[in-house]
Design a protein around this motif. Structure first.
Motif, short mmCIF file in Angstrom:
data_model
loop_
_atom_site.label_atom_id
_atom_site.label_comp_id
_atom_site.label_asym_id
_atom_site.label_seq_id
_atom_site.Cartn_x
_atom_site.Cartn_y
_atom_site.Cartn_z
N GLU A 435 1.27 -1.35 -0.12
CA GLU A 435 -0.21 0.00 0.09
C GLU A 435 0.69 1.36 -0.04
N PHE A 436 1.32 2.11 -1.14
CA PHE A 436 1.83 3.48 -1.34
C PHE A 436 1.31 4.34 -0.60
N THR A 437 2.63 5.00 -0.28
CA THR A 437 2.19 6.30 0.38
C THR A 437 2.28 7.13 0.48
N ASP A 438 3.02 8.80 0.24
CA ASP A 438 3.97 9.30 0.23
C ASP A 438 5.17 9.29 0.44
N ASP A 439 4.57 9.24 1.31
CA ASP A 439 5.90 8.59 2.74
C ASP A 439 6.33 7.67 2.48
N ASN A 440 6.21 6.35 2.14
CA ASN A 440 6.77 5.06 1.76
C ASN A 440 7.64 4.50 0.38
N VAL A 441 6.75 5.18 -0.25
CA VAL A 441 7.32 5.05 -1.65
C VAL A 441 8.83 5.16 -2.31
N SER A 442 9.06 6.13 -1.58
CA SER A 442 10.60 5.97 -1.99
C SER A 442 11.33 4.63 -1.40
N GLU A 443 11.03 5.13 -0.23
CA GLU A 443 12.05 3.32 0.41
C GLU A 443 11.43 2.10 -0.13
N ILE A 444 10.21 2.26 -0.40
CA ILE A 444 10.33 0.56 -1.27
C ILE A 444 10.65 0.74 -2.74
#
Length: 481
Positions: A435-444
């Motif tokens: 489940e992608f969000t602005d907060d996690n997408v770059s790290e994932i």
């Protein structure tokens, strides 16, 4: 104070033979390169000098002309090759580390090692079943100069220097399509009865990234002499590792035409990987084991370098002629050789360690780029050869990914994007996994990119980490008896 005066101050303060008496001489020499000293600035002195040269029409402002002038200027703060060598070997008498510290610092101070450019690289680690892999996106090398590309095609080449690893590059001015080397210095030493050189890589991929090169321009070859050379280098420089790219296309490095090795001060993921199981090698006083690593690696350890050479030669010679059709391993097709190794040497206390990585460069209809090469489904991340550095677990990924992965992130967030089509299959799989969000997408996305690199290394392994692959590996080990 003008930029030329500032630079003269720097030259006189540097570790070379210039003194205060040489000030007028230096001032005139620099003005001959950049023109009249009319650039008053508080900017970086070297940048100001290059801008002065452009303003005075001493250079045309192309990338190539700026690089050539930059290295000509930095040659003033670099001692002569004879002085560099004398100081290096005098310091070596006190300790090898003091000698390499001096040469490494000099190579940074005189801008031979492009520290500012290297700092642009993206670097991080990713946890995998094989330990923490090191991921880098290589942004340091400058874009190709369009003028240089066009002009280089029209130039008549005289074959000097024969390649970028030849000793004739020391002090070479540079030309369109060929790098400037006015500030380049090489340490000479004897290896296997021949003269070799030691230098640092201008666009280093890790700390103290060194290159050891043969004075003679001759093709790379892996044989018993190679193993001797590698172990002798880590005897001379015990703080460094050293390794050789494989000597075949696809599995080899990018420069197979000149005999050379790479080394430096870095503890690579493969070097940290544990022995998965010990094996018996018919050589006394040598411990051997299969390393828990995606590429098929045998680790040899001994306090006796001669015994290590004997064990490595045994493995290499057997592998050169070893075929196991059950796992697509073939030493030859007709007269074409497919087998070689990537050897890496380093020290562990009093012991010498030699990791022997088995390589196979076959192609097939299903895998036209290489059976043991990154397969097509991971080439959106990495399609280039898996050379020495990547074998050891440090990814050198192409600069295109910096922008491309940002578009993948926008796609995953369902935002307007320009994602390249070859990322779509991968991105769609990620979309079902997270489940992608602005907060996690770059790290994932960064972590998943690292996991793809893990798959790249698995593709390059000749004996896979499954029951069939490891049984086949054991069968090869038995053949050494």
């Amino acid at each position: 104070m003008s930029c030329v005066d500032k630079f003269v101050d720097q030259i006189i303060a540097s570790d070379n033979d210039y003194q205060e008496l040489d000030r007028t001489y230096l001032y005139n020499r620099i003005c001959a390169l950049v023109g009249d000293d009319n650039h008053q600035t508080d900017d970086d002195v070297k940048t100001a000098l290059i801008e002065t040269a452009i303003k005075n029409e001493k250079i045309d402002g192309s990338q190539t002309s700026k690089e050539i002038l930059n290295d000509q200027l930095m040659d003033f703060v670099t001692p002569l090759p004879s002085k560099v060598n004398d100081k290096f070997w005098n310091l070596y008498q006190k300790s090898p580390e003091r000698a390499t510290n001096y040469f490494y610092q000099l190579s940074q101070t005189n801008d031979y090692i492009k520290t500012k450019a290297i700092a642009k690289n993206i670097s991080y680690t990713v946890k995998t079943n094989y330990g923490d892999l090191e991921i880098t996106i290589n942004l340091s090398k400058p874009e190709k100069d369009p003028k240089a590309i066009a002009a280089a095609g029209k130039q008549v080449q005289n074959g000097y220097p024969k390649c970028q690893l030849c000793m004739e590059n020391e002090g070479y001015l540079g030309r369109l399509g060929y790098p400037a080397r006015s500030n380049h210095r090489i340490i000479r030493f004897t290896l296997g009865g021949q003269t070799w050189g030691f230098q640092y890589s201008p666009y280093a991929y890790f700390s103290e990234h060194a290159i050891f090169l043969n004075r003679i321009h001759q093709p790379m070859i892996i044989n018993q002499h190679t193993f001797n050379n590698l172990l002798e280098i880590i005897r001379i420089f015990p703080q460094y590792f050293v390794g050789s790219n494989a000597d075949l296309p696809i599995v080899g490095g990018s420069m197979l035409s000149h005999d050379h090795y790479q080394g430096g001060r870095h503890d690579f993921p493969m070097m940290k990987a544990p022995i998965e199981r010990e094996i018996e090698i018919p050589v006394d006083n040598v411990k051997a084991g299969i390393v828990k690593w995606p590429l098929s690696t045998i680790r040899l350890t001994s306090s006796d370098p001669e015994k290590l050479v004997k064990a490595a030669t045994l493995i290499h010679e057997n592998w050169m002629n070893y075929t196991d059709e059950s796992v697509d391993v073939r030493a030859y097709t007709n007269e074409t050789r497919h087998h070689t190794v990537t050897p890496i040497a380093y020290r562990k206390g009093v012991d010498y360690v030699l990791d022997i990585v088995l390589r196979d460069n076959q192609t097939s209809a299903k895998y036209p780029d290489g059976i043991f090469h990154p397969h097509q489904d991971v080439q959106h991340i990495k399609k280039e050869n898996i050379g020495l550095i990547e074998v050891m677990g440090r990814a050198i990924l192409p600069a295109r990914l910096k922008d491309e992965l940002k578009e993948v992130e926008r796609y995953l967030l369902k935002q307007p994007n320009k994602m390249t089509a070859y990322h779509k299959t991968w991105a769609d799989k990620l979309a079902t996994k997270y489940e992608f969000t602005d907060d996690n997408v770059s790290e994932i996305v960064a972590q998943e990119t690292g996991l793809v690199f893990g798959r790249v290394l698995e593709d390059a392994g000749v004996f896979k980490w499954n029951d069939q692959g490891q049984a086949a590996f054991d069968k090869f080990i038995e053949s050494l008896e």
